[in-house]
Scaffold this motif. Structure first.
Motif, PDB file in Angstrom:
ATOM      1  N   ALA A 297      46.022  36.220  53.795  1.00 12.21           N
ATOM      2  CA  ALA A 297      46.566  37.438  53.816  1.00 12.21           C
ATOM      3  C   ALA A 297      48.176  37.123  54.448  1.00 12.21           C
ATOM      4  O   ALA A 297      48.420  36.366  55.187  1.00 12.21           O
ATOM      5  CB  ALA A 297      46.107  38.232  54.967  1.00 12.21           C
ATOM      6  N   VAL A 298      49.148  37.681  53.546  1.00 14.25           N
ATOM      7  CA  VAL A 298      50.302  37.738  53.801  1.00 14.25           C
ATOM      8  C   VAL A 298      50.988  38.996  53.699  1.00 14.25           C
ATOM      9  O   VAL A 298      50.893  39.609  52.978  1.00 14.25           O
ATOM     10  CB  VAL A 298      51.263  36.741  52.917  1.00 14.25           C
ATOM     11  CG1 VAL A 298      52.733  36.707  52.933  1.00 14.25           C
ATOM     12  CG2 VAL A 298      50.627  35.383  52.795  1.00 14.25           C
ATOM     13  N   SER A 299      51.868  39.401  54.921  1.00 13.78           N
ATOM     14  CA  SER A 299      52.245  40.641  55.042  1.00 13.78           C
ATOM     15  C   SER A 299      53.699  40.548  54.483  1.00 13.78           C
ATOM     16  O   SER A 299      54.560  39.641  54.541  1.00 13.78           O
ATOM     17  CB  SER A 299      52.371  40.874  56.615  1.00 13.78           C
ATOM     18  OG  SER A 299      53.260  42.107  56.922  1.00 13.78           O
ATOM     19  N   ILE A 300      53.931  41.668  53.681  1.00 12.23           N
ATOM     20  CA  ILE A 300      54.996  41.791  52.739  1.00 12.23           C
ATOM     21  C   ILE A 300      55.579  43.385  52.919  1.00 12.23           C
ATOM     22  O   ILE A 300      54.913  44.080  53.510  1.00 12.23           O
ATOM     23  CB  ILE A 300      54.864  41.611  51.415  1.00 12.23           C
ATOM     24  CG1 ILE A 300      53.842  42.394  50.694  1.00 12.23           C
ATOM     25  CG2 ILE A 300      54.445  40.077  51.092  1.00 12.23           C
ATOM     26  CD1 ILE A 300      53.708  42.401  49.277  1.00 12.23           C
ATOM     27  N   ALA A 301      56.747  43.520  52.604  1.00 12.17           N
ATOM     28  CA  ALA A 301      57.304  45.065  52.672  1.00 12.17           C
ATOM     29  C   ALA A 301      56.494  45.896  51.945  1.00 12.17           C
ATOM     30  O   ALA A 301      56.003  45.831  50.809  1.00 12.17           O
ATOM     31  CB  ALA A 301      58.646  45.181  52.084  1.00 12.17           C
ATOM     32  N   GLY A 302      55.917  46.878  52.821  1.00 13.49           N
ATOM     33  CA  GLY A 302      55.198  47.785  52.315  1.00 13.49           C
ATOM     34  C   GLY A 302      53.891  47.568  52.073  1.00 13.49           C
ATOM     35  O   GLY A 302      52.992  48.677  51.676  1.00 13.49           O
ATOM     36  N   TYR A 341      46.810  35.685  43.006  1.00 11.85           N
ATOM     37  CA  TYR A 341      46.560  36.521  44.100  1.00 11.85           C
ATOM     38  C   TYR A 341      45.272  37.326  43.728  1.00 11.85           C
ATOM     39  O   TYR A 341      44.443  38.027  44.562  1.00 11.85           O
ATOM     40  CB  TYR A 341      47.544  37.738  44.625  1.00 11.85           C
ATOM     41  CG  TYR A 341      47.942  38.329  43.267  1.00 11.85           C
ATOM     42  CD1 TYR A 341      47.270  39.626  43.108  1.00 11.85           C
ATOM     43  CD2 TYR A 341      49.258  38.535  42.642  1.00 11.85           C
ATOM     44  CE1 TYR A 341      47.594  40.629  42.066  1.00 11.85           C
ATOM     45  CE2 TYR A 341      49.508  39.304  41.981  1.00 11.85           C
ATOM     46  CZ  TYR A 341      48.877  40.286  41.408  1.00 11.85           C
ATOM     47  OH  TYR A 341      49.319  41.235  40.577  1.00 11.85           O
ATOM     48  N   GLN A 342      44.544  37.300  42.387  1.00  6.48           N
ATOM     49  CA  GLN A 342      43.304  37.831  42.258  1.00  6.48           C
ATOM     50  C   GLN A 342      42.343  36.728  42.051  1.00  6.48           C
ATOM     51  O   GLN A 342      42.313  35.714  41.515  1.00  6.48           O
ATOM     52  CB  GLN A 342      43.353  38.522  40.761  1.00  6.48           C
ATOM     53  CG  GLN A 342      44.257  39.525  40.606  1.00  6.48           C
ATOM     54  CD  GLN A 342      44.856  39.786  39.298  1.00  6.48           C
ATOM     55  OE1 GLN A 342      44.038  39.686  38.319  1.00  6.48           O
ATOM     56  NE2 GLN A 342      45.595  41.018  39.234  1.00  6.48           N
ATOM     57  N   GLY A 343      41.203  36.903  42.724  1.00  8.42           N
ATOM     58  CA  GLY A 343      40.068  36.062  42.889  1.00  8.42           C
ATOM     59  C   GLY A 343      39.820  35.689  44.130  1.00  8.42           C
ATOM     60  O   GLY A 343      39.824  36.361  45.238  1.00  8.42           O
ATOM     61  N   GLY A 344      39.618  34.432  44.347  1.00  6.32           N
ATOM     62  CA  GLY A 344      39.460  33.725  45.576  1.00  6.32           C
ATOM     63  C   GLY A 344      37.933  33.908  46.069  1.00  6.32           C
ATOM     64  O   GLY A 344      37.122  34.914  45.528  1.00  6.32           O
ATOM     65  N   THR A 345      37.288  32.886  46.946  1.00  9.14           N
ATOM     66  CA  THR A 345      35.864  32.978  47.320  1.00  9.14           C
ATOM     67  C   THR A 345      35.403  33.404  48.727  1.00  9.14           C
ATOM     68  O   THR A 345      34.775  33.993  49.187  1.00  9.14           O
ATOM     69  CB  THR A 345      35.139  31.705  47.007  1.00  9.14           C
ATOM     70  OG1 THR A 345      35.927  30.521  48.124  1.00  9.14           O
ATOM     71  CG2 THR A 345      35.296  31.069  45.771  1.00  9.14           C
ATOM     72  N   ALA A 346      36.825  33.458  49.466  1.00  6.92           N
ATOM     73  CA  ALA A 346      36.982  33.877  50.914  1.00  6.92           C
ATOM     74  C   ALA A 346      38.253  34.086  51.304  1.00  6.92           C
ATOM     75  O   ALA A 346      39.223  33.554  50.788  1.00  6.92           O
ATOM     76  CB  ALA A 346      36.103  33.057  51.789  1.00  6.92           C
ATOM     77  N   SER A 347      38.373  34.707  52.373  1.00  9.75           N
ATOM     78  CA  SER A 347      39.808  35.175  52.960  1.00  9.75           C
ATOM     79  C   SER A 347      40.040  34.669  54.309  1.00  9.75           C
ATOM     80  O   SER A 347      39.084  34.385  55.324  1.00  9.75           O
ATOM     81  CB  SER A 347      40.099  36.569  52.685  1.00  9.75           C
ATOM     82  OG  SER A 347      40.235  37.070  51.554  1.00  9.75           O
ATOM     83  N   LEU A 348      41.326  34.582  54.696  1.00 16.40           N
ATOM     84  CA  LEU A 348      41.761  34.299  56.093  1.00 16.40           C
ATOM     85  C   LEU A 348      42.859  35.055  56.496  1.00 16.40           C
ATOM     86  O   LEU A 348      43.719  35.113  55.656  1.00 16.40           O
ATOM     87  CB  LEU A 348      41.987  32.662  56.306  1.00 16.40           C
ATOM     88  CG  LEU A 348      42.216  32.052  57.550  1.00 16.40           C
ATOM     89  CD1 LEU A 348      41.913  30.706  57.923  1.00 16.40           C
ATOM     90  CD2 LEU A 348      44.149  32.179  57.936  1.00 16.40           C
ATOM     91  N   SER A 349      42.835  35.520  57.810  1.00 16.96           N
ATOM     92  CA  SER A 349      43.757  36.538  58.464  1.00 16.96           C
ATOM     93  C   SER A 349      44.088  36.240  59.572  1.00 16.96           C
ATOM     94  O   SER A 349      43.326  36.162  60.360  1.00 16.96           O
ATOM     95  CB  SER A 349      43.403  37.999  57.949  1.00 16.96           C
ATOM     96  OG  SER A 349      44.427  38.767  58.614  1.00 16.96           O
TER      97      SER A 349
END
Length: 428
Positions: A297-302, A341-349
């Protein structure tokens, strides 16, 4: 006859977009691969390229137009040999169309949202891509995406002019428009109750395409995915010490590991050690992945975007750091390609940099889990049966309980904790 250029579906979740800027004007000649416009999707600003040669005879949608639905004609392009300024064919009045024009006055339209390929006249039959010798007819963008995803172009049928393979033919893995169908098939999101601000000073801010998509997807996730949350406290002192030693050795290479880089590696390795959590729920089937692609997860404008470190379980920490720095930088500039940015098997925030001690993240479907990372802080902690001060962080895993049992989720959290507390096991 002029060909309609339609608003393409540049991501699986895209239903409408903003035509940010035209890069051509009426009368310009273009060839395959030339950039036509910049389009703001729900995730990034992307370039729309021509798939064939021709002349831009008419621009139908002005730049800056918001909420342009996928599949809407945005320009007309004349074929080779047509006059640059040829006007767009007007719809004939009822009963006045010349009979010889009738067969091609109403070409069979493509499925809405089928992407950037212009429709062919109904009288033409789309052939297989021309593979005379080693040459396969495909747009430059389709070639780049296919190469990045390992897709064999020879196995595809092209829907572009003359059987040319275009982005829409590649499917979801490479950002093809055909992947947009599931988004439109999902249950509609319930309308939010009207809000009356009364006499409180306020302003009304129109939602961006990205914010609309975030709202829809997170609502669907919480409504459709039964979440189970598991939290562990993890001692960071060894990891911080190793990070300092590695960074000292990498200083000459201008590489600086972050704690987040090491946590990406730890989660990827843990998923390989506990493959029952490296899965996606797919109705009556379960997809089990043999590689750990971590969406970060990357925070971007908006809003928020999740660039992917693919195969993070097999990459070195320095490679992960370099890739993550590049991905995060381009994410903030809106320059990521769909397959990044589409896909991935798991996320980290990770919200530790904001001082957040512990939180529970919402799963990003169709992934089966997401790891939420809190801040590392000095806390009283029992070490070797004595109370000491240690750097501790809380990590919470959110798991899709349809696909992952609580015991398997607990095994993943245990493996993740062991890797972080014994970080040398990640680099050997």
């Amino acid at each position: 006859m002029p060909i309609e250029l339609k608003m393409p579906a540049l991501s699986p979740t895209m239903e409408e977009g903003t035509l940010a800027k035209w890069l051509v004007k009426e009368g310009d000649s273009v060839k395959s691969g030339d950039l036509l416009a910049e389009i703001e999707t729900d995730k990034a600003t992307m370039e729309f390229e021509a798939v064939d040669e021709g002349v831009i005879s008419k621009i139908l949608v002005a730049e800056g137009s918001d909420g342009v639905k996928v599949g809407t004609p945005i320009a007309l392009m004349g074929g080779e040999g047509e006059a640059a300024g040829a006007p767009a064919p007007a719809a004939p009045a009822k009963g006045e169309a010349p009979k010889k024009e009738e067969p091609k006055a109403e070409p069979a339209p493509p499925v809405a949202g089928s992407g950037e390929s212009p429709p062919a006249p109904a009288a033409l039959v789309m052939p297989k891509p021309d593979s005379t010798g080693d040459r396969i007819k495909a747009s430059p963008l389709a070639r780049r995406l296919a190469e990045a995803q390992g897709i064999d172009l020879a196995s595809l049928s092209g829907t572009g002019p003359g059987g040319r393979i275009v982005r829409a033919d590649l499917g979801e893995g490479a950002g093809g428009a055909k992947a947009a169908a599931p988004a439109t098939a999902s249950a509609p999101m319930a309308k939010a109750a009207p809000v009356e601000p009364g006499d409180i000073p306020h302003e009304i801010v129109k939602l961006s395409n990205m914010r609309k998509t975030i709202a829809r997807r997170l609502t669907e996730s919480k409504q459709q995915v039964p979440h189970i949350y598991l939290t562990v406290d993890i001692q960071l002192d060894r990891l911080l010490k190793l990070r300092g030693e590695i960074n000292a050795g990498l200083a000459s290479r201008n590489i600086k590991l972050s704690v987040n880089d090491m946590l990406i590696k730890a989660l990827a390795v843990a998923l390989i050690e506990v493959p029952e959590c490296n899965v996606s729920f797919a109705g009556d089937t379960l997809i089990k992945y043999s590689r750990a692609d971590i969406s970060v997860a990357v925070s971007i404008a908006g809003g928020l975007i999740t660039p992917i470190v693919s195969g993070a379980d097999e990459k070195s920490l320095s490679k992960i750091s370099t890739e993550m720095h590049d991905l995060a930088s381009r994410a903030k500039e809106g320059k990521l390609q769909p397959h990044e940015y589409q896909g991935g098997t798991a996320s980290l925030s990770n919200m530790g940099m904001y001082g957040i001690k512990q939180f529970e993240a919402v799963i990003n479907p169709p992934q089966g889990m997401i790891m939420a990372i809190g801040a590392g802080e000095k806390r009283p902690y029992v070490i070797d049966d004595s109370l000491q001060i240690a750097t501790i962080m809380s990590a919470t895993g959110s798991f899709d309980h349809r696909a992952i049992d609580g015991a398997d989720g607990a095994r993943l959290m245990k493996a993740f904790k062991a890797l972080v507390e014994n970080p040398l096991t990640m680099v050997v």
